[in-house]
Design a protein around this motif. Structure first.
Motif: not given
Lengths: 281, 268, 324
Positions: A7, A273-276, A278-281, B109, B151
């Protein structure tokens, strides 16, 4: 864990994830390879070698009690991983639901779960293993169960405190307003949000389980003598430590590498696993 | 305007704080005191009050998220004040909420699609994709927003996501708890316009909680003023704004800083 | 750019720019001055650079940011940019003081509030011992706290939000600063409390003839507190002038958008909103920073507009409102 990995998309990797992953893969590969092949049968007493020959071209890690140490170390990885997986699996399977119940259930149930876990925590894992061994006889299963039981309270505690924080958030209130029941909230909101926490806890518990297995084997309580085990190798190396240090160095290194590997992997996974993050798109 | 859809009848709510001392009893907080309120279908009701006035607590009781200590709350004639979460299904189909903190009320999430589809998934509706696309369009978000995480959006866009989630089940009643107080003025205007348009287009009943009477004045036909767990004034917004009866309402209005162009208020 | 004040102003900012290590401009060429006793508002949406301006003035920018230009306060000869931390910390709390948005985090939770006010006095050797404690109680009295002698013994958590902000203001005013910087000091407060705290700030700076730089996103609050207003967008000042004049007849389209969006004057009816959202730092367009959201933008706007002025009002726009 694999679904979580998918994911989040394994796009960018961080250093601890790469290093930890490499070390853990190394240990896992050693375990897998040793199932089908070892340079020498690990536990067989070899002829034509000395008692404690130092490392050489034909015996990479040297000889201990006329057995090939390299073969024992890679076969010992099997024991280590098996004990780790079973003990951590047991602890997580029991501890996480208990923690969720303690966080979401009525107050009396929460008190019951937490006070019981206090009781178990107050009980040293080694003592538990000795008791279990006294009742059921020594062996690998007893060691795994003892380590697992001893790790349940930490999982329950981490789950409970993490869940309480998530349950206090507005999005749980929003989910209740949307009509989600308690089970749906636990599975859809609480668990994904504490997954990072649990993965870190699992990797730490895995590292502790490896150490505990080694300790139990060292005490002669865990793995039986005919099975290769890093802890047991250390135990056997003790009396000859200054004469033949390589007997202790290689299993010791193996323990250190796997403990480090799992700790780094846990760290790296938490960040990944922290979505924050993840690279901003 | 029509039949009463929400009837709050002498509702009180007492919270027990954690004990601070072994000898003294636990402190008690009276969050709501004998509150009675009727909302008619199609009405736009504002609830105004300062922190601790009980306005958000009242909203959560109307939403069935909390149970009153005494009194009854009826939704479309049905008493909801004694019902547990499982038996409030009918309420969840007809009444939805928008929260204050646009970040805190969205699970970090979950993707936007998962968030917006949650009310449907909770009802075991399998295929929600078409509906998600529809409500995202209704709140002015592009379809590709569905695959992203909260976010990645600005505060105003997050509040749009929150509103989209409230709309997926096509409710009759929309409750909003300070939905614009965390937003900048220009974004606030966008979100207020959106709420107003949606309420008109979908014939919603709106209950809008705010600390800011000027926002309520802009959006609502009727306002109740709450203070210390009680309703101190209730009436048509313009009438309350121009001729407040209760002393507290007067102070509340006098305290609102005025824009230079906003001349008529100096007459009061 | 802005009107020149007679004499040496309390605060003078000239060509202030702030950039990140990667070269992103967060603030560009800010020039403004605040005279003694003058109250100036700084408005704009979040992400416009308001708070960063306040931090730059106070010399509190994070080390990863580079500031260029000039910041001068009265009573200190040298430019604050490039000044040593020791000299800056002597200025902070004496010559210039700041009030933050969140009063809880600005106070030490483990210290009694009276002690905290007294500490501001003793740090800068303005008073000591019993004298400092006495002054502290007097200051708490000045900011309208009930029973100041008893309140001085309270811990921050025992006070309400409004009372805490009063304590913070007492600390900021303790050493009679020449410049008070307030960053959204009432956003976390209730309307009636906000009204009292705003009155307190105005009275406090008036009594000391101090300059006030007041940051807020609320135009009505600016009208309540300030005489002059600076409108910021994309790290630039796009318009400035007397509050009444700027809000009644804005020349820049961004100011006009803010004024229209704030006009909750009538019942119902659509509010005019500024389309789109504030870009993130570094994503603002070249030329006029507002042109991507501006209805009046033309190809001319790809060039940075120059600063125009008429009387006390100034703006940076190629197509100002009211120009035929």
């Amino acid at each position: 864990m694999t679904s979580l990995l998918r994911r989040s998309g394994l796009g960018r990797l961080n250093a601890s994830l790469v290093l930890g992953g490499t070390l853990v893969t190394l240990v896992a590969l050693a375990a897998l390879v040793s199932i089908v092949w070892t340079p020498y049968p690990p536990m067989r007493v070899l002829s034509g070698v000395g008692n404690f020959d130092p490392p050489s071209g034909s015996h990479w890690f040297g000889i201990g009690f006329r057995r090939d140490i390299f073969s024992q170390v890679i076969a010992g990885a099997q024991t280590t991983l098996l004990v780790g997986v079973v003990a951590v699996g047991l602890a997580a399977l029991v501890g996480v639901p208990l923690g969720l119940v303690a966080a979401m259930g009525p107050r009396w149930l929460s008190e019951l779960v937490m006070r019981t876990s206090d009781l178990v925590l107050a009980f040293p894992a080694l003592l538990l293993a000795i008791m279990l061994a006294a009742i059921y006889g020594q062996g690998r299963v007893v060691a795994m169960v003892a380590i697992g039981i001893a790790s349940i309270p930490t999982f329950a505690r981490v789950t409970r405190s993490g869940s309480l924080a998530v349950l206090a958030s507005d999005f749980v209130l929003a989910a209740r307003a949307a009509g989600r029941g308690p089970l749906g909230i636990a599975v859809r909101h609480v668990l994904p949000n504490i997954a990072g926490l649990l993965i870190v806890q699992a990797s730490v518990a895995f590292a502790l389980a490896i150490l505990a297995e080694a300790a139990l084997a060292y005490l002669g309580l865990g793995t039986p003598p005919d099975t290769p085990s890093w802890g047991r190798m250390l135990l056997e190396a003790t009396p000859v430590l200054h004469r033949a240090p390589h007997l202790a160095i290689f299993p010791g290194l193996a323990i250190a590498i796997s403990v480090l590997g799992f700790n780094l992997l846990g760290d790296g996974l938490r960040d990944r696993l922290d979505p924050k993050l993840l690279e901003r798109s | 305007m029509g039949a009463p859809i929400i009837e709050v009848d002498r509702v009180s709510r007492v919270y027990h704080r954690a004990r601070r001392s072994l000898t003294r009893p636990a402190p008690v907080v009276q969050a709501l005191r004998e509150v009675s309120l009727t909302v008619e279908a199609g009405e736009r009701l504002g609830i105004v009050g300062e922190s601790g006035s009980g306005k958000s607590t009242l909203l959560r009781h109307i939403a069935g998220l909390e149970q009153p200590t005494s009194g009854t709350i009826r939704f479309d004639g049905k008493d909801i004040s004694g019902l547990s979460g499982r038996r409030l299904g009918f309420l969840r189909d007809r009444l939805q909420l928008v929260f204050q903190d646009p970040m805190g009320s969205l699970d970090p999430r979950m993707t936007v699609a998962q968030i917006v589809a949650e009310p449907l998934h909770a009802r075991r509706v399998r295929d929600a994709a078409a509906r998600v696309e529809e409500v995202l369009a209704a709140v002015g978000l592009p379809a590709e927003a569905a695959g992203r995480y909260p976010h990645q959006f600005s505060g105003g866009q997050r509040q749009r996501i929150s509103i989209a989630r409230a709309l997926t089940v096509s409710p009759d009643v929309l409750l909003a708890d300070e939905p614009v107080s965390a937003l900048d003025v220009s974004v606030r205007a966008q979100v207020l316009n959106l709420i107003s348009t949606l309420v008109d287009a979908r014939d919603l009943t709106l209950v809008f909680v705010s600390h800011d009477l000027s926002v309520i004045r802009h959006l609502c036909d009727r306002v109740v003023v709450m203070r210390a767990g009680q309703i101190v004034e209730d009436g048509p917004t313009e009438q309350v704004w121009r001729d407040p009866q209760h002393d507290y309402t007067r102070r509340l209005i006098a305290a609102i800083p005025a824009m230079p162009a906003d001349t008529h208020r100096s007459e009061i | 750019m802005t009107t020149d004040q007679p004499g040496r102003p309390a605060l003078q900012v000239r060509d202030l720019s702030v950039t990140t290590r990667s070269g992103t401009h967060l603030l560009s060429d800010l020039t403004f001055a605040i005279a003694d006793g003058e109250r100036v508002g700084l408005i704009g949406e979040s992400g416009s650079g308001k708070s960063l301006t306040a931090l730059a003035v106070m010399g509190l920018l994070s080390e990863s940011l580079t500031a260029t230009g000039g910041i001068r306060v009265s009573g200190h000869e040298r430019n604050l940019i490039g000044e040593r931390e020791g000299a800056l910390s002597r200025l902070r709390g004496t010559t210039m003081a700041m009030v933050f948005q969140e009063p809880m985090t600005a106070l030490n939770p483990t210290m009694r509030v009276g002690q905290q006010v007294a500490e501001v006095l003793t740090i800068h050797r303005r008073a000591r011992g019993a004298q400092a404690r006495e002054r502290a109680v007097a200051l708490l009295d000045q900011v309208g706290l009930p029973e100041p002698a008893e309140t001085a013994h309270a811990f921050p958590h025992q006070l309400s939000g409004g009372q805490r902000q009063r304590v913070v203001i007492a600390m900021a005013l303790a050493n009679d600063p020449a410049l008070l910087v307030c960053d959204e000091p009432t956003t976390a407060l209730d309307v009636t409390v906000q009204d009292k705290v705003l009155g307190l700030i105005v009275d406090g700076v008036e009594a000391r003839d101090a300059a006030l730089l007041f940051i807020t996103h609320d135009l009505a609050v600016v009208s309540r507190v300030c005489e002059r207003v600076l409108v910021m967008y994309g790290g630039r000042i796009v318009e400035s002038g007397p509050v009444g004049q700027v809000f009644a007849a804005p020349r820049h389209h961004y100011t006009a958008g803010l004024v229209a969006a704030s006009a909750l004057t009538g019942p119902r009816g659509g509010l005019s909103a500024i389309p789109g959202t504030v870009p993130s730092a570094g994503r603002f367009p070249t030329g006029c920073v507002f042109r991507t959201r501006c209805a009046a933008a033309t190809s001319e706007c790809e060039i940075q507009p120059r600063w125009d002025a008429a009387g006390a009002q100034g703006w940076a726009c190629h197509h100002p409102i009211g120009a035929s």
